[in-house]
Write an enzyme that holds these catalytic residues in place. Structure first.
Site, mmCIF file in Angstrom:
data_model
loop_
_atom_site.group_PDB
_atom_site.id
_atom_site.type_symbol
_atom_site.label_atom_id
_atom_site.label_comp_id
_atom_site.label_asym_id
_atom_site.label_seq_id
_atom_site.Cartn_x
_atom_site.Cartn_y
_atom_site.Cartn_z
ATOM 1 N N HIS A 262 -95.170 -22.493 -43.874
ATOM 2 C CA HIS A 262 -95.876 -21.904 -42.739
ATOM 3 C C HIS A 262 -94.880 -21.410 -41.695
ATOM 4 C CE1 HIS A 262 -99.400 -24.024 -44.403
ATOM 5 N NE2 HIS A 262 -100.113 -23.157 -43.718
ATOM 6 N N LYS B 273 -95.787 -24.062 -36.471
ATOM 7 C CA LYS B 273 -96.770 -25.058 -36.930
ATOM 8 C C LYS B 273 -96.251 -26.460 -36.646
ATOM 9 C CE LYS B 273 -99.723 -26.286 -40.842
ATOM 10 N NZ LYS B 273 -100.929 -26.263 -39.985
#
Length: 248
Positions: free
Chosen positions: A137, A141
């Site tokens: 990600h 995140k």
């Protein structure tokens, strides 16, 4: 009986966040109405009764307040908040006694189907195939492994009749010894602006099977959340999954 017409009234909790903004666009795209938007720290209680369904993409600390608002108003709620812990799942189960609740680590329809395929593969291939979950990600995140990675690991664990919590291996470092039999491994990558990459690797003797999903834009999660929330309207109280939305 579940409602099927358009113009459903949505309440979005966390609507000024990145996902909240994407959901607002998806609501309009689907022909529904964003009736109420609640920001961080806001209480949806007084406004929930104006809605047909609530969508919660806020923070774990706010979950109880949001579930209580849905229960008092008697409206269903879809929870896409990640980073939930065991106490939160107890709260979700309690709320589901009186209202429809759909909680998921990923609202993408593609990921929903991927989880179904992972469950099938884990059941058919058997315990001599090792399972590893790889996810990447964007650099911002904050939780790891991702909610989606855990969802995929849970699908594999359920298929094998084991508890993910006692078979999960993540953050391997140093002299770890041989891979534990029956383990489900997790590897986490972070960087750039990646919306979401997930792969589940089944490693057997002299062969591997990899099931993967790539998210190119968070709009896919927003569209899935809107479809799931709309499907939830008019259902009986209980716990639901995105698989139910697709009829899997």
């Amino acid at each position: 009986m579940a409602m099927s017409q358009s113009d459903k009234r949505f309440g979005v909790i966390g609507h000024k966040g990145r996902m909240g903004q994407a959901i607002a666009e998806a609501i309009e795209e689907a022909g529904h109405v964003l009736q109420v938007g609640v920001d961080e720290g806001g209480n949806p209680g007084p406004l929930a009764a104006q809605c047909d369904v609530l969508v919660d993409f806020s923070v774990p600390q706010a979950l109880k307040t949001n579930l209580d608002a849905a229960k008092v108003a008697g409206v269903p709620i879809l929870v896409g908040t990640t980073g939930l812990e065991e106490t939160h799942f107890v709260q979700l189960a309690e709320a589901a006694r009186s209202i429809p609740v759909l909680q998921t680590g990923n609202t993408s329809l593609g990921v929903t189907l991927l989880a179904h395929l992972v469950r099938e593969a884990a059941a058919k291939l058997g315990p001599d195939w090792d399972i590893e979950v790889l996810e990447m990600h964007h650099r911002a995140k904050v939780d790891a492994p991702s909610g989606t990675a855990k969802l995929l690991g849970q699908a594999a664990a359920e298929a094998r009749g084991i508890e993910l919590s006692s078979h999960m291996e993540s953050g391997r470092h140093g002299h770890t010894g041989a891979r534990r039999e029956g383990a489900i491994g997790f590897a986490t990558l972070r960087g750039g602006t990646v919306a979401g990459e997930h792969s589940v690797i089944f490693a057997g003797v002299e062969e591997r099977l990899t099931l993967s999903h790539s998210a190119e834009n968070r709009a896919i999660f927003a569209r899935g959340a809107v479809r799931g929330a709309a499907w939830l309207i008019g259902r009986e109280p209980g716990r639901y999954r995105m698989e139910d939305v697709l009829g899997l």
